[in-house]
Design a protein around this motif. Structure first.
Motif, PDB file in Angstrom:
ATOM      1  N   LEU A   9     -53.151 -12.314 -18.295  1.00 35.74           N
ATOM      2  CA  LEU A   9     -54.046 -10.976 -18.641  1.00 35.74           C
ATOM      3  C   LEU A   9     -53.256  -9.805 -18.515  1.00 35.74           C
ATOM      4  CD1 LEU A   9     -56.782  -9.984 -19.675  1.00 35.74           C
ATOM      5  CD2 LEU A   9     -57.348  -9.864 -17.513  1.00 35.74           C
ATOM      6  N   ILE A  10     -52.928  -9.190 -19.585  1.00 30.94           N
ATOM      7  CA  ILE A  10     -52.449  -7.829 -19.626  1.00 30.94           C
ATOM      8  C   ILE A  10     -53.534  -6.789 -19.717  1.00 30.94           C
ATOM      9  CG2 ILE A  10     -51.021  -6.235 -21.012  1.00 30.94           C
ATOM     10  CD1 ILE A  10     -49.144  -8.841 -21.469  1.00 30.94           C
ATOM     11  N   PRO A  36     -52.752 -11.740 -13.712  1.00 31.78           N
ATOM     12  CA  PRO A  36     -52.927 -10.352 -14.088  1.00 31.78           C
ATOM     13  C   PRO A  36     -51.590  -9.294 -13.917  1.00 31.78           C
ATOM     14  CG  PRO A  36     -53.562 -10.090 -11.949  1.00 31.78           C
ATOM     15  CD  PRO A  36     -53.014 -11.829 -12.095  1.00 31.78           C
ATOM     16  N   VAL A  37     -51.320  -8.988 -15.317  1.00 34.39           N
ATOM     17  CA  VAL A  37     -50.528  -7.685 -15.329  1.00 34.39           C
ATOM     18  C   VAL A  37     -51.060  -6.502 -15.765  1.00 34.39           C
ATOM     19  CG1 VAL A  37     -48.251  -6.873 -16.846  1.00 34.39           C
ATOM     20  CG2 VAL A  37     -48.599  -9.512 -16.314  1.00 34.39           C
ATOM     21  N   LEU A  38     -50.852  -5.278 -14.715  1.00 33.21           N
ATOM     22  CA  LEU A  38     -51.373  -4.033 -15.097  1.00 33.21           C
ATOM     23  C   LEU A  38     -50.467  -2.958 -15.319  1.00 33.21           C
ATOM     24  CD1 LEU A  38     -54.419  -2.806 -14.521  1.00 33.21           C
ATOM     25  CD2 LEU A  38     -53.458  -2.344 -12.050  1.00 33.21           C
ATOM     26  N   THR A  39     -50.713  -2.417 -16.452  1.00 29.38           N
ATOM     27  CA  THR A  39     -49.733  -1.357 -16.967  1.00 29.38           C
ATOM     28  C   THR A  39     -49.988  -0.211 -16.125  1.00 29.38           C
ATOM     29  OG1 THR A  39     -51.249  -0.481 -18.656  1.00 29.38           O
ATOM     30  CG2 THR A  39     -49.876  -2.387 -19.286  1.00 29.38           C
ATOM     31  N   ARG A  40     -49.064   0.646 -16.226  1.00 30.93           N
ATOM     32  CA  ARG A  40     -49.166   1.765 -15.282  1.00 30.93           C
ATOM     33  C   ARG A  40     -50.269   2.773 -15.931  1.00 30.93           C
ATOM     34  NH1 ARG A  40     -43.915   5.844 -15.149  1.00 30.93           N
ATOM     35  NH2 ARG A  40     -43.032   4.013 -14.476  1.00 30.93           N
ATOM     36  N   ALA A  41     -50.590   2.842 -17.021  1.00 28.47           N
ATOM     37  CA  ALA A  41     -51.956   3.546 -17.624  1.00 28.47           C
ATOM     38  C   ALA A  41     -53.163   2.848 -17.283  1.00 28.47           C
ATOM     39  CB  ALA A  41     -51.667   3.742 -19.068  1.00 28.47           C
ATOM     40  N   ALA A  91     -53.738   1.454 -28.685  1.00 27.62           N
ATOM     41  CA  ALA A  91     -53.011   1.715 -29.618  1.00 27.62           C
ATOM     42  C   ALA A  91     -51.253   1.869 -29.467  1.00 27.62           C
ATOM     43  CB  ALA A  91     -53.284   3.116 -30.357  1.00 27.62           C
ATOM     44  N   ASP A  92     -51.121   2.327 -28.281  1.00 23.74           N
ATOM     45  CA  ASP A  92     -49.808   2.401 -27.801  1.00 23.74           C
ATOM     46  C   ASP A  92     -49.039   0.833 -27.445  1.00 23.74           C
ATOM     47  OD1 ASP A  92     -47.312   3.828 -26.588  1.00 23.74           O
ATOM     48  OD2 ASP A  92     -47.962   2.530 -24.893  1.00 23.74           O
ATOM     49  N   LEU A  93     -49.990   0.034 -26.969  1.00 23.80           N
ATOM     50  CA  LEU A  93     -49.612  -1.377 -26.789  1.00 23.80           C
ATOM     51  C   LEU A  93     -49.342  -2.113 -27.854  1.00 23.80           C
ATOM     52  CD1 LEU A  93     -51.481  -2.832 -23.522  1.00 23.80           C
ATOM     53  CD2 LEU A  93     -48.795  -3.269 -24.252  1.00 23.80           C
ATOM     54  N   MET A  94     -50.145  -1.968 -28.862  1.00 24.51           N
ATOM     55  CA  MET A  94     -50.363  -2.765 -30.362  1.00 24.51           C
ATOM     56  C   MET A  94     -48.726  -2.026 -30.949  1.00 24.51           C
ATOM     57  SD  MET A  94     -53.979  -2.836 -31.607  1.00 24.51           S
ATOM     58  CE  MET A  94     -53.628  -3.045 -33.209  1.00 24.51           C
ATOM     59  N   ASP A 104     -41.433  -1.803 -20.584  1.00 26.10           N
ATOM     60  CA  ASP A 104     -42.014  -1.975 -19.390  1.00 26.10           C
ATOM     61  C   ASP A 104     -42.386  -3.328 -19.290  1.00 26.10           C
ATOM     62  OD1 ASP A 104     -44.185  -2.428 -21.160  1.00 26.10           O
ATOM     63  OD2 ASP A 104     -45.252  -0.862 -20.687  1.00 26.10           O
ATOM     64  N   LEU A 105     -43.004  -3.773 -18.156  1.00 26.38           N
ATOM     65  CA  LEU A 105     -43.222  -5.066 -17.774  1.00 26.38           C
ATOM     66  C   LEU A 105     -44.098  -5.826 -19.080  1.00 26.38           C
ATOM     67  CD1 LEU A 105     -42.723  -7.574 -16.230  1.00 26.38           C
ATOM     68  CD2 LEU A 105     -44.808  -7.070 -14.784  1.00 26.38           C
ATOM     69  N   ALA A 106     -45.258  -5.244 -19.381  1.00 25.77           N
ATOM     70  CA  ALA A 106     -46.099  -5.772 -20.250  1.00 25.77           C
ATOM     71  C   ALA A 106     -45.438  -5.940 -21.915  1.00 25.77           C
ATOM     72  CB  ALA A 106     -47.441  -4.934 -20.395  1.00 25.77           C
ATOM     73  N   SER A 107     -44.766  -5.000 -22.416  1.00 25.92           N
ATOM     74  CA  SER A 107     -44.058  -4.915 -23.488  1.00 25.92           C
ATOM     75  C   SER A 107     -42.857  -6.143 -23.395  1.00 25.92           C
ATOM     76  CB  SER A 107     -43.677  -3.682 -23.799  1.00 25.92           C
ATOM     77  OG  SER A 107     -42.807  -3.187 -23.079  1.00 25.92           O
TER      78      SER A 107
END
Length: 397
Positions: A9-10, A36-41, A91-94, A104-107
């Protein structure tokens, strides 16, 4: 269905991140393991401690964490999952996903995997409707990313419209659909449903009695066989199903645009009861009675033929299924419609008032194919949908 499944889960950086906590709880209750993966934002909206406590696992956030790289590299982290879920997908992640960025880790996880991805978009309505976001959406769909939502509703910013993240229960249903094992796994099916509303003025419109129940049941049946379903629906009386990509429209012109945007697809089931005509001289203001007895004159124009456009278009699906609602000579008219429209099958039914089919819970259909007419017994619309979905799966196989 989710027992022993591992979900990566991101959690992106949006106000809807709070829903990810309820999502984790539901997934755990269903027997799934959640990494879980938590972005900085994302960490600006929910804390690593709360996410970790609910998931029962460590929260990953840093790409260059030497301890994590030694224990489980970011490549391995994304590949041991049965499904990657991005919720909220900002929108940024998409944009990163569509552009293949990995800063970053998520992308990086999303780029370094061949695991299926399900995204739950969440953003301001204007951000969602922006051409750049719609380009990202189109590219990601073409890349095979599944979507759930967004829904219409009030925004944290005070605006209203599409952009609210799907509810946790909807996302769980979409996860179950994405992990379903069935004959339509890997297939994209487009389904249209419901009536269209053609405006006379800002408060009046022309419509028909379609409830959208049969189209909704078909979308559910296809989803349950593992298909990725894009569900384009007019203003139906029944709620749209979970686990499918819902596109809401009102007019025939809007439905045509949504259908074209959803292609390519392996199959298209055009169950919507599209109005044949629209008011060419629709008023921009409410028409008023002035006590003179004078009746306004309405001029009609023919609506676009969506079934014919799909059947004869350059992006024609392998299988195109049309519908014919008739009140007389059902099989005869439906057979002629199949040839005229250029589709493969027609699902025809008698919607005379005495049948109770239009808006009811049962249906009695005749399946028209190149081989002839096949009369099905009267049964519930869910049963009709399952039978049709099974035939579609056999045809695509």
């Amino acid at each position: 269905m989710l027992a022993n499944k591992r979900i990566l889960l991101i959690i992106g950086g949006g106000i809807a991140a709070y829903k990810s906590l309820a999502l984790i709880r539901l997934l755990k209750k269903s027997g799934a393991a959640v990494t879980p993966v938590l972005t900085r934002a994302g960490a600006e909206f929910v804390t690593p401690l709360s996410v970790s406590a609910l998931a029962g696992e460590k929260v990953y956030s840093a790409l260059f964490d030497l301890t994590d790289e030694a224990e489980m590299g970011h490549i391995q982290l994304s590949r041991v999952a049965d499904l990657i879920v991005v919720a909220p997908a900002t929108a940024d992640l998409m944009a990163k996903m569509a552009g293949g960025r990995a800063d970053d880790l998520a992308s990086t996880l999303l780029l370094a995997t061949d695991t299926a991805v399900l995204a739950a978009p969440a953003m301001n309505v204007r951000m969602w409707q922006h051409a750049a976001t719609q380009r990202s959406l189109a590219q990601l769909r073409e890349d095979g990313v599944r979507f759930v939502g967004p829904n219409d509703g009030d925004m944290a910013c005070g605006e209203f419209g599409p952009g609210r993240m799907a509810e946790p229960e909807e996302i769980v249903a979409a996860i179950e659909a994405a992990l379903a094992v069935g004959p339509l796994v890997g297939r994209h099916v487009l389904v249209t449903s419901g009536p269209t509303h053609e405006p006379i003025d800002p408060v009046r419109y022309i419509a028909n009695r379609s409830s959208g129940a049969q189209g909704t049941a078909i979308a559910v049946a296809l989803r349950d066989l593992g298909a990725t379903v894009t569900f384009v629906t007019g203003p139906a009386a029944v709620p749209a199903p979970n686990g499918v990509a819902v596109v809401r429209v009102e007019t025939a012109a809007q439905m045509l645009a949504a259908v074209e945007a959803a292609l390519p697809a392996d199959a298209a089931v055009m169950a919507a009861a599209v109005a044949d005509w629209r008011v060419a001289n629709a008023s921009g203001q409410k028409m008023k009675k002035h006590g003179s007895g004078q009746v306004p004159s309405l001029e009609f124009a023919e609506n676009p033929d969506i079934l014919s456009s799909v059947s004869k278009g350059l992006m024609r699906p392998k299988l195109v299924v049309g519908f014919a609602a008739e009140t007389e000579r059902v099989a005869e008219y439906a057979a002629a419609k199949r040839l005229r429209k250029g589709c493969d099958w027609i699902v025809a039914n008698d919607v005379s008032p005495q049948t109770g089919i239009m808006g009811g819970t049962e249906n009695a259909v005749t399946l028209i194919t190149e081989a002839g007419a096949e009369v099905w017994p009267r049964m519930g619309k869910d049963a009709v949908a399952r039978a049709l979905a099974a035939r579609i799966a056999a045809s695509l196989a």
